[in-house]
Scaffold this motif. Structure first.
Motif, PDB file in Angstrom:
ATOM      1  N   TYR A  61      27.811  34.684  34.737  1.00 37.98           N
ATOM      2  CA  TYR A  61      28.167  33.916  33.541  1.00 37.98           C
ATOM      3  C   TYR A  61      29.208  34.705  32.767  1.00 37.98           C
ATOM      4  CZ  TYR A  61      27.860  31.179  29.275  1.00 37.98           C
ATOM      5  OH  TYR A  61      28.168  30.383  28.205  1.00 37.98           O
ATOM      6  N   GLN A  62      30.377  34.110  32.572  1.00 41.67           N
ATOM      7  CA  GLN A  62      31.439  34.799  31.836  1.00 41.67           C
ATOM      8  C   GLN A  62      31.341  34.463  30.355  1.00 41.67           C
ATOM      9  OE1 GLN A  62      35.440  33.837  33.059  1.00 41.67           O
ATOM     10  NE2 GLN A  62      36.335  35.452  31.795  1.00 41.67           N
ATOM     11  N   VAL A  63      30.991  35.468  29.558  1.00 41.21           N
ATOM     12  CA  VAL A  63      30.853  35.281  28.106  1.00 41.21           C
ATOM     13  C   VAL A  63      32.219  35.304  27.439  1.00 41.21           C
ATOM     14  CG1 VAL A  63      29.901  36.256  26.001  1.00 41.21           C
ATOM     15  CG2 VAL A  63      28.604  36.370  28.113  1.00 41.21           C
ATOM     16  N   TRP A  64      33.079  36.229  27.897  1.00 39.93           N
ATOM     17  CA  TRP A  64      34.375  36.418  27.249  1.00 39.93           C
ATOM     18  C   TRP A  64      35.376  36.899  28.259  1.00 39.93           C
ATOM     19  CZ3 TRP A  64      35.616  34.172  23.055  1.00 39.93           C
ATOM     20  CH2 TRP A  64      36.748  34.556  22.324  1.00 39.93           C
ATOM     21  N   LYS A  65      36.656  36.739  27.937  1.00 43.46           N
ATOM     22  CA  LYS A  65      37.684  37.080  28.905  1.00 43.46           C
ATOM     23  C   LYS A  65      38.322  38.441  28.636  1.00 43.46           C
ATOM     24  CE  LYS A  65      42.068  35.451  30.663  1.00 43.46           C
ATOM     25  NZ  LYS A  65      43.156  34.520  30.420  1.00 43.46           N
ATOM     26  N   GLU A  66      38.751  38.673  27.412  1.00 43.69           N
ATOM     27  CA  GLU A  66      39.390  39.956  27.100  1.00 43.69           C
ATOM     28  C   GLU A  66      38.621  40.638  25.997  1.00 43.69           C
ATOM     29  OE1 GLU A  66      43.448  39.199  26.146  1.00 43.69           O
ATOM     30  OE2 GLU A  66      43.895  38.382  28.101  1.00 43.69           O
ATOM     31  N   PRO A  67      37.740  41.579  26.270  1.00 42.58           N
ATOM     32  CA  PRO A  67      37.357  42.095  27.580  1.00 42.58           C
ATOM     33  C   PRO A  67      36.438  41.131  28.328  1.00 42.58           C
ATOM     34  CG  PRO A  67      36.011  43.093  25.883  1.00 42.58           C
ATOM     35  CD  PRO A  67      37.022  42.261  25.173  1.00 42.58           C
ATOM     36  N   LEU A  68      36.411  41.279  29.651  1.00 39.77           N
ATOM     37  CA  LEU A  68      35.498  40.504  30.479  1.00 39.77           C
ATOM     38  C   LEU A  68      34.066  40.901  30.116  1.00 39.77           C
ATOM     39  CD1 LEU A  68      35.236  38.545  32.881  1.00 39.77           C
ATOM     40  CD2 LEU A  68      35.222  40.527  34.368  1.00 39.77           C
ATOM     41  N   MET A  69      33.233  39.908  29.739  1.00 40.22           N
ATOM     42  CA  MET A  69      31.863  40.232  29.328  1.00 40.22           C
ATOM     43  C   MET A  69      30.868  39.289  29.986  1.00 40.22           C
ATOM     44  SD  MET A  69      32.584  40.883  25.308  1.00 40.22           S
ATOM     45  CE  MET A  69      30.943  40.890  24.706  1.00 40.22           C
ATOM     46  N   THR A  70      29.629  39.796  30.168  1.00 42.65           N
ATOM     47  CA  THR A  70      28.574  38.961  30.709  1.00 42.65           C
ATOM     48  C   THR A  70      27.240  39.329  30.065  1.00 42.65           C
ATOM     49  OG1 THR A  70      27.648  38.048  32.742  1.00 42.65           O
ATOM     50  CG2 THR A  70      27.929  40.430  32.668  1.00 42.65           C
ATOM     51  N   ARG A 112      20.022  33.884  40.104  1.00 47.19           N
ATOM     52  CA  ARG A 112      19.806  35.315  39.898  1.00 47.19           C
ATOM     53  C   ARG A 112      21.044  35.895  39.230  1.00 47.19           C
ATOM     54  NH1 ARG A 112      20.164  40.248  42.512  1.00 47.19           N
ATOM     55  NH2 ARG A 112      21.290  39.422  44.308  1.00 47.19           N
ATOM     56  N   ASN A 113      20.842  36.510  38.047  1.00 45.92           N
ATOM     57  CA  ASN A 113      21.922  37.199  37.348  1.00 45.92           C
ATOM     58  C   ASN A 113      22.222  38.496  38.088  1.00 45.92           C
ATOM     59  OD1 ASN A 113      23.593  38.588  35.615  1.00 45.92           O
ATOM     60  ND2 ASN A 113      22.256  38.423  33.828  1.00 45.92           N
ATOM     61  N   LEU A 114      23.499  38.738  38.409  1.00 52.15           N
ATOM     62  CA  LEU A 114      23.861  39.930  39.188  1.00 52.15           C
ATOM     63  C   LEU A 114      23.889  41.196  38.347  1.00 52.15           C
ATOM     64  CD1 LEU A 114      26.665  38.223  41.224  1.00 52.15           C
ATOM     65  CD2 LEU A 114      24.601  39.249  42.172  1.00 52.15           C
ATOM     66  N   PHE A 115      23.916  41.041  37.029  1.00 53.65           N
ATOM     67  CA  PHE A 115      24.102  42.230  36.189  1.00 53.65           C
ATOM     68  C   PHE A 115      22.994  42.349  35.144  1.00 53.65           C
ATOM     69  CE2 PHE A 115      28.297  41.085  37.785  1.00 53.65           C
ATOM     70  CZ  PHE A 115      28.639  42.281  38.398  1.00 53.65           C
ATOM     71  N   ALA A 151      30.371  42.181  43.668  1.00 52.51           N
ATOM     72  CA  ALA A 151      29.057  41.527  43.689  1.00 52.51           C
ATOM     73  C   ALA A 151      29.158  40.141  44.328  1.00 52.51           C
ATOM     74  CB  ALA A 151      28.501  41.422  42.275  1.00 52.51           C
ATOM     75  N   ASP A 152      30.326  39.518  44.244  1.00 52.49           N
ATOM     76  CA  ASP A 152      30.611  38.240  44.912  1.00 52.49           C
ATOM     77  C   ASP A 152      29.572  37.151  44.619  1.00 52.49           C
ATOM     78  OD1 ASP A 152      31.933  36.419  46.396  1.00 52.49           O
ATOM     79  OD2 ASP A 152      31.562  37.354  48.349  1.00 52.49           O
ATOM     80  N   PRO A 153      29.522  36.660  43.365  1.00 53.68           N
ATOM     81  CA  PRO A 153      28.533  35.641  43.001  1.00 53.68           C
ATOM     82  C   PRO A 153      28.783  34.319  43.733  1.00 53.68           C
ATOM     83  CG  PRO A 153      30.165  35.881  41.272  1.00 53.68           C
ATOM     84  CD  PRO A 153      30.426  36.982  42.263  1.00 53.68           C
ATOM     85  N   GLU A 154      27.702  33.567  43.946  1.00 54.54           N
ATOM     86  CA  GLU A 154      27.851  32.266  44.612  1.00 54.54           C
ATOM     87  C   GLU A 154      28.255  31.176  43.632  1.00 54.54           C
ATOM     88  OE1 GLU A 154      24.497  31.620  47.713  1.00 54.54           O
ATOM     89  OE2 GLU A 154      23.909  33.326  46.486  1.00 54.54           O
ATOM     90  N   VAL A 155      27.874  31.367  42.355  1.00 53.56           N
ATOM     91  CA  VAL A 155      28.227  30.380  41.330  1.00 53.56           C
ATOM     92  C   VAL A 155      28.764  31.119  40.116  1.00 53.56           C
ATOM     93  CG1 VAL A 155      27.345  28.632  39.741  1.00 53.56           C
ATOM     94  CG2 VAL A 155      26.493  28.710  42.077  1.00 53.56           C
ATOM     95  N   LEU A 156      29.799  30.555  39.503  1.00 55.63           N
ATOM     96  CA  LEU A 156      30.401  31.179  38.332  1.00 55.63           C
ATOM     97  C   LEU A 156      30.395  30.160  37.195  1.00 55.63           C
ATOM     98  CD1 LEU A 156      33.252  33.551  38.867  1.00 55.63           C
ATOM     99  CD2 LEU A 156      33.268  32.178  36.811  1.00 55.63           C
ATOM    100  N   ILE A 157      29.872  30.569  36.034  1.00 57.44           N
ATOM    101  CA  ILE A 157      29.744  29.632  34.915  1.00 57.44           C
ATOM    102  C   ILE A 157      30.466  30.173  33.684  1.00 57.44           C
ATOM    103  CG2 ILE A 157      28.111  28.456  33.385  1.00 57.44           C
ATOM    104  CD1 ILE A 157      26.045  28.637  35.603  1.00 57.44           C
ATOM    105  N   VAL A 158      31.229  29.327  33.011  1.00 59.08           N
ATOM    106  CA  VAL A 158      31.818  29.684  31.715  1.00 59.08           C
ATOM    107  C   VAL A 158      31.445  28.595  30.712  1.00 59.08           C
ATOM    108  CG1 VAL A 158      33.804  30.786  32.841  1.00 59.08           C
ATOM    109  CG2 VAL A 158      33.988  28.444  32.030  1.00 59.08           C
ATOM    110  N   GLY A 159      31.678  28.892  29.431  1.00 62.75           N
ATOM    111  CA  GLY A 159      31.407  27.905  28.398  1.00 62.75           C
ATOM    112  C   GLY A 159      32.423  26.765  28.452  1.00 62.75           C
ATOM    113  N   GLU A 160      31.987  25.585  28.002  1.00 58.59           N
ATOM    114  CA  GLU A 160      32.834  24.385  28.034  1.00 58.59           C
ATOM    115  C   GLU A 160      34.182  24.626  27.345  1.00 58.59           C
ATOM    116  OE1 GLU A 160      34.162  20.855  28.846  1.00 58.59           O
ATOM    117  OE2 GLU A 160      32.152  21.397  29.490  1.00 58.59           O
ATOM    118  N   SER A 161      34.159  25.343  26.195  1.00 60.32           N
ATOM    119  CA  SER A 161      35.397  25.514  25.437  1.00 60.32           C
ATOM    120  C   SER A 161      36.334  26.523  26.101  1.00 60.32           C
ATOM    121  CB  SER A 161      35.069  25.958  24.012  1.00 60.32           C
ATOM    122  OG  SER A 161      34.243  27.097  24.043  1.00 60.32           O
TER     123      SER A 161
END
Lengths: 333, 297
Positions: free
Chosen positions: B189-198, B215-218, B236-246
């Motif tokens: 799950y990508q919380v933020w881009k700069e910096p990259l956060m999860t 399963r959360n990889l981190f 880690a090569d996640p199978e699914v990647l999720i970001v917020g709608e906005s």
């Protein structure tokens, strides 16, 4: 540019040491990270074209980042050197006249409005240039160009930018705030290939090397410079523009990385003395190596977490500087 | 014509009914004490149900409305955008920085605070001022339900809140059963881009993943939302990647890493982050969204 025929032994030794260090740090920075890549594969990755993820990691993440760190390190060290000569003040750093302040305010505004990537660095560049023009305009208007007036004007405007940065941070919250703080501490995780910035570093180095001898005279004071046939004002103005543009380019790539521009010139001076013909190029290499090393540590020390590169620069630089200062008193300080 | 009941009789009956109702409530009002233990294990005692409540976090505003106490909320923090009625309540600042004077001016008889989100110093000041404060730290579905009930108790609306909590527990249980045998899927799950956060393993988001077989990889990162190395995510090569709608546009940055499993199988998703990260009843919606994405069949 007058290339002297004989390079002093001490400078030769130091230069060679720096180059060797630079090469080693460069290889390390390409080789280490979350993906373990052996030295043999690293060599073949750089040559062959087949698209594996290892190759993308090296070519699209590590290499641009390493080059960017070196260019920014070189730019900041060079700008620091020139700023210390221009203001005749050992405490001067590339940011003292507000270039990074202007850039920060513009970049934080961009982050606040939810913009990213190109817009942030673009605004940072605009902010830096705006600051350069404002300071220059104010000093020029006063009719009397002097390093004292320049320093005061710049410092006051820098404080103004500082207050605006605090204001912007105070009214922001959430993840945007985190992005702002990271930007302020300096960060390479999103920098691409340095591109024209490296050309600008090369040009800046050439221009300042051409002025190395007048610079040696200028640091003795404006009166002495006049007596020795150097007209300080055009030199000062061009120095000011050159450092501002160098700093603007550095800040645009990686945010405001502190400490490096202040300390690298002193560090080099302690070792090889303060002749600008040697000081300028050696500072560029030393700055590049130090920042490259710091950035490699910043992204690997507690991986997968990231440290701000500015923290590591200071952690490496402070002890190094103190050791050199106490072992050798030949420096200019 | 049917029998006509005289007006005066009508009035009399009404009066009698009101009396009866009042007397029925009399004993509870006399008993007076409302006691609730908050998430910090502090016991809170109110003489009467709270009538003027201030919420110090957007998710707490939501919980107050779900507990049936929406009309008693007199102050909220910014981003209190759900339900729509919450947007008409005066704002007293952000969850990180709020105006104590304005809080005092609103004369609250209860403040609902967020232990890990609100500044410690400000919470301590509120305590010193003697305003009753109920601190929450919901980290899982059970916490959400029990906070809802306790908030209802404090506001005197426990009929509404207990019913809402029961429905919530039931819906969660149904989803848990539905997805209990799902195959495991790794998720970033990508919380933020700069910096990259999860998110790390303590975040509520992991509870959603647990229901949906994700399963959360981190999980081992130190803070709820931590900066992370891009290389580590690629590795880690996640199978699914999720970001917020906005932040839907962040997904295009990932597409250039064509060898990632999530990119190969086109499993990059933008989901409404409010229902994923806010500990409120809407998290049910978040669970449904994530489960639909993780277990598409």
């Amino acid at each position: 540019m007058s290339l002297p025929l004989s390079i002093p032994l001490r400078v030769k030794m130091f230069g060679l040491l720096l180059l060797a260090l630079g090469l080693i740090s460069f290889l390390i920075s390409l080789g280490v990270g979350s993906f373990s890549i052996s030295w043999q594969t690293l060599g073949s990755l750089l040559i062959q074209q087949d698209p594996s993820i290892e190759r993308s990691v090296v070519m699209e993440l590590r290499l641009p980042r390493a080059l960017s760190a070196m260019v920014v390190g070189g730019q900041l060290a060079l700008a620091g050197c020139l700023m210390q000569a221009l203001l005749r003040n050992p405490l001067a750093d590339p940011y003292v006249l507000g270039v990074s302040g202007g850039a920060s305010v513009a970049a934080l505004l961009a982050i606040m409005f939810g913009l990213g990537g190109f817009w942030v660095s673009g605004s940072a560049l605009l902010g830096a240039l705006l600051n350069m023009l404002v300071v220059f305009g104010l000093v020029q208007r006063s009719g009397r160009w002097s390093s004292g007036r320049l320093l005061l004007t710049g410092i006051v405007i820098a404080s103004g930018w500082g207050a605006m940065v605090s204001f912007l941070i105070a009214i922001s919250d959430g993840a945007g705030l985190k992005g702002m703080l990271f930007w302020l501490m300096g960060d390479f995780s999103h920098s691409g290939y340095p591109g024209w910035n490296s050309a600008w570093l090369g040009l800046g180095l050439l221009l300042s090397m051409a002025a190395a001898r007048p610079l040696n005279i200028l640091v003795r004071g404006e009166l002495q410079a006049r007596a020795l046939g150097v007209n300080p004002q055009p030199l000062q103005i061009s120095l000011y523009l050159l450092t501002s543009l160098l700093t603007a380019s550095a800040v645009t790539q990686a945010g405001s990385i502190g400490f490096l521009g202040l300390v690298v010139p002193h560090l080099v001076r302690i070792v090889i003395g303060s002749d600008h013909r040697w000081l300028l190029p050696c500072s560029v290499i030393a700055g590049a190596v130090l920042l490259l090393l710091a950035d490699t540590l910043a992204r690997t020390l507690i991986a997968p977490q990231q440290l701000p590169v500015g923290v590591i620069t200071a952690l490496l630089g402070v002890p190094l500087f103190l050791i050199l200062l106490n072992r050798d008193n030949r420096g200019s300080l | 014509m049917g029998p006509v009941i005289p007006l005066s009789l009508c009035a009399y009956i009404q009066f009698a009914l009101i009396l009866a109702v009042l007397s029925a409530f009399q004993p509870t009002i006399a008993k007076a004490e409302i006691q609730v233990v908050d998430d910090m294990r502090t016991t809170l005692t109110l003489a009467v149900p709270a009538q003027r409540i201030i919420s110090l976090a957007p998710h707490l505003t939501e919980l107050l409305f779900s507990a049936g106490a929406g009309d008693k909320v007199v102050g909220v923090v910014s981003y209190s955008d759900y339900p729509a009625a919450a947007t008409r309540i005066p704002i007293i600042g952000s969850y990180e920085r709020f105006d104590l004077e304005q809080i005092l001016a609103l004369k609250p008889d209860l403040i609902v605070g967020w232990k890990s989100g609100n500044p410690q110093a400000a919470l301590a000041q509120i305590k010193q001022l003697g305003i009753p404060i109920y601190l929450t730290e919901p980290r899982n579905f059970a916490d959400i339900a029990s906070n809802l009930e306790r908030i209802g108790t404090l506001a005197g609306t426990s009929t509404v809140s207990n019913a809402a909590a029961a429905t919530f527990r039931q819906e969660i249980a149904q989803l848990q059963i539905r997805y209990q045998d799902s195959p495991k899927v790794t998720v970033f799950y990508q919380v933020w881009k700069e910096p990259l956060m999860t998110f790390n393993g303590d975040h509520l988001f992991n509870q959603i993943l647990q229901v949906c077989g994700g399963r959360n990889l981190f999980v081992d990162l130190p803070r709820l939302a931590s900066p992370i190395d891009l290389e580590a995510v690629l590795k880690a090569d996640p199978e699914v990647l999720i970001v917020g709608e906005s932040n839907r546009d962040w997904l295009s940055d990932w597409r250039r890493w064509s060898s990632l499993k999530a990119v190969k199988k086109a499993r990059l998703h933008a989901l409404n982050q409010d229902v994923l990260v806010r500990p409120t009843l809407r998290i049910i919606e978040g669970v449904r969204q994530v489960c639909a994405v993780l277990q598409p069949q």
